[in-house]
Write an enzyme that holds these catalytic residues in place. Sequence first.
Site, PDB file in Angstrom:
ATOM      1  N   LYS A 281       1.054  -0.779   0.180  1.00 38.38           N
ATOM      2  CA  LYS A 281       0.168   0.178   0.613  1.00 38.38           C
ATOM      3  C   LYS A 281       0.674   1.529   0.124  1.00 38.38           C
ATOM      4  CE  LYS A 281      -3.995  -1.999   2.883  1.00 38.38           C
ATOM      5  NZ  LYS A 281      -5.130  -1.371   1.872  1.00 38.38           N
ATOM      6  N   ARG A 355      -9.807 -11.539   1.793  1.00 42.95           N
ATOM      7  CA  ARG A 355     -11.344 -12.493   1.404  1.00 42.95           C
ATOM      8  C   ARG A 355     -10.587 -13.926   1.441  1.00 42.95           C
ATOM      9  NH1 ARG A 355     -11.674  -9.346  -4.330  1.00 42.95           N
ATOM     10  NH2 ARG A 355     -11.546  -7.809  -2.528  1.00 42.95           N
TER      11      ARG A 355
HETATM   12  N1  BES Z   1      -8.064  -3.277   4.218  1.00 46.52           N
HETATM   13  C1  BES Z   1      -8.972  -3.166   2.813  1.00 46.52           C
HETATM   14  C2  BES Z   1      -9.661  -1.791   2.434  1.00 46.52           C
HETATM   15  C3  BES Z   1      -9.779  -0.900   3.233  1.00 46.52           C
HETATM   16  C4  BES Z   1      -9.448   0.179   2.691  1.00 46.52           C
HETATM   17  C5  BES Z   1     -10.537  -0.915   4.999  1.00 46.52           C
HETATM   18  C6  BES Z   1      -9.345   0.899   3.602  1.00 46.52           C
HETATM   19  C7  BES Z   1     -10.111   0.199   5.347  1.00 46.52           C
HETATM   20  C8  BES Z   1      -9.425   1.312   4.522  1.00 46.52           C
HETATM   21  C9  BES Z   1      -8.722  -4.548   2.108  1.00 46.52           C
HETATM   22  O1  BES Z   1      -7.573  -5.699   2.691  1.00 46.52           O
HETATM   23  C10 BES Z   1      -7.995  -3.713   0.482  1.00 46.52           C
HETATM   24  O2  BES Z   1      -6.782  -3.770   0.784  1.00 46.52           O
HETATM   25  N2  BES Z   1      -8.729  -4.280  -0.412  1.00 46.52           N
HETATM   26  C11 BES Z   1      -8.280  -3.515  -2.039  1.00 46.52           C
HETATM   27  C12 BES Z   1      -8.277  -4.703  -2.713  1.00 46.52           C
HETATM   28  C13 BES Z   1      -7.728  -4.731  -4.574  1.00 46.52           C
HETATM   29  C14 BES Z   1      -7.146  -4.863  -3.925  1.00 46.52           C
HETATM   30  C15 BES Z   1      -8.762  -5.198  -4.811  1.00 46.52           C
HETATM   31  C16 BES Z   1      -9.149  -2.460  -2.097  1.00 46.52           C
HETATM   32  O3  BES Z   1     -10.201  -2.168  -1.270  1.00 46.52           O
HETATM   33  O4  BES Z   1      -8.299  -0.841  -2.694  1.00 46.52           O
HETATM   34 MN    MN Z   2      -5.266  -5.211   2.008  1.00 42.71          MN
END
Ligand code: BES
Ligand code: MN
Length: 503
Positions: A281, A355
Site C-alpha cells: 500500500k 477475502r
Molecule cells: N483492508 C483493505 C480495505 C480497506 C481500505 C479497509 C481502506 C479500510 C479502509 C483491504 O484488504 C484491501 O486492501 N482491499 C483492496 C482490494 C483490492 C486490492 C482489490 C482495496 O480495497 O483497495
Molecule cells: Mn488489503
Amino acid sequence: MSQRPSIAFAKFSAPQAAANKKGTAFVLLADEGGLSDAAKACDPGKTLERAFPVAEFTGKFASVVEVLAPQEASLDRLVAIGAGKVSGLDDYAWLKLGGTIAASLRKATDVAVVLDLAGASPSGKDAASLAAGILLRSYSFDKYKTRKDKDDGKAEPKKPVKVTIHMADPAAAKKAFTDAEAVIDGVLLARDLVNEPANVLGPVEFAARAKELEALGVKVEILAEKEMKKLGMGSLLGVAQGSPRGARMAIMQWNGGKPKDSPVAFVGKGVTFDTGGNSIKPASGMEDMKGDMGGAAAVTGLMHALAARKAKANVVGVIGLVENAVDGHAQRPGDIVTSMSGQTIEVLNTDAEGRLVLADALWYCNDRFQPKFMVNLATLTGAVMVALGQHYAGLFSNNDELSEKLTAAGQATQERLWRMPLGAEYDKLIDSKNADMKNIGGRYGGAIIAAQFLQRFVKDTPWAHLDIAGTAMGSPSNEINQSWGSGFGVRLLDRLVRDNYEQ
Ligand code: BES
Ligand code: MN
Ligand code: ZN
C-alpha cells in the site's frame, strides 16, 4: 478508556439534597411541555427555567441549556436537556440523550440526572438506554497518553465520575441496565481492539483477548498454524506467511439456547495490520490499517455482549487472525494457494487478503457447525466506501429473509446497512486461467467482486457479508461515539439475535 462513569439509579426524591455539593452537575430532562412541577419547584429547576427564554430553549430534542456556577446553589453546573416528545422516543433516541448529557458534563465528577418530565415518566428501559448512551459517549482511547490536557503539561490523575439517575422506578432501571451494560461493554471492547496499535495487538495477542471471554462462560478454542495447516487452510496461511507474528483462529461458542438447537454464526476478518504485502500500500494513510481487524473485533465484542447478558441462544464466533506483512517469505502475486474447501486461488494481488482469510474461516465455520446462518463482518474493500461513504455498511447476501432482519436491526441501532447486488455476471469476473479463481476482478464493482469471492465458500447456507471498511473506523463521530474505532456491528448483531433467535 478514560473516565468511564459509574452509574447508579435512585428514587426521584429531594434532588437538591442529592446534588448540593461542589463539583456537582445537575442535569434535568425537559420535554416540549417544559419542566415538571417538582422540577420547577427546586432551586436548580428555577434557575434553569429562568434561562430558557434567553437561551431560546423550548425542549427540542437534544437541545441543551447550561448555567454555570449559579449564585444561589453550590452546584458547579446546571444543565437542561431537551427530550422533545418523550412518548415518541425509541431506544436509540435515549442513547442519544445519554450521549448529549455526557457531552455537557465536561469535568464534573458528581452528576445528578433527574428524569422527571411534565408529560411522561421514562421507563426503566429508557433510563438504562440513557445510561448506556452516557457510557458510549464518555469512551475515549487515551491509555497511551501519559500527559493529559493540563496547561503545565503535567499528568493529571483521572478522577472517578459518578452519575446518579433520579427517577420514579430505579429498581426497573437497574435491572434493565444489567442487560444494557453487557452490550455496551461489548461495544467498548470492540473499540479498544480496533484502536489498539498493531505493535501491541497482533494475531497472538488478539487470540489471548478472545480467550479471556472464558471468564464469562464462553467456550474458546485457539488454533495455531500447525492445526490450521492440518485442516488445509492454505488460503489464510498464505496471507500470514510474510509476518513473524504467526496466525491464529479463535472459535468462540456461547451455548445459551436449547442443547440441540443449531447455532447462528458470526465470522470476522482479523487482519491485525494490512501493509498490502508485496502488492504494498502507499505510505499515506497506511496507519489506519491497524483497524483492519474491525470485523473480528465486532464478533469478539458481540460474544462478550451475549455471554455477559446470558443470551438464550446458541452462537458461534469465528475470527481469522493474521498480519499481512511483507518480508522474504511473503506470498507473491501469481502464487496459487489451496483453500480448506479444496478450491484453488490465484493470488493476483496480495492486498486483497481479507477475502483469503475469510475463505477458510467461513468454510471451517460452515463445515464444523452447520449453522442456521453465517454473517461475516470485514473491513474488506475501499470500494465500499466509494459506493456508500461512511454512513452505511455494505450488505451482500444470498438470503432475503436474513437481509431484511439485518437491515431492520441496523435501522433500530442506527448501524445502517445498504444491500448491494450479487450475481453470476459478477461471479464470472473472478474465474482464473490458472486456478479455480483469482482474488481480484476487473476495475469496477470492487466491493461486489469481493463479496462474490466469499460466496464461493458458503455453499447454500444462508449467509450475509457486511463490508464495514467505512463504518468500523474513522467514521464521522456522533452523539454516542467520539472514538476512531466505532465498535460498529456489536449493537446491530446483538439486536439481530435478541429480536429473532432467542427462545
Ligand atoms: N483492508 C483493505 C480495505 C480497506 C481500505 C479497509 C481502506 C479500510 C479502509 C483491504 O484488504 C484491501 O486492501 N482491499 C483492496 C482490494 C483490492 C486490492 C482489490 C482495496 O480495497 O483497495
Ligand atoms: Mn488489503
Ligand atoms: Zn485488508
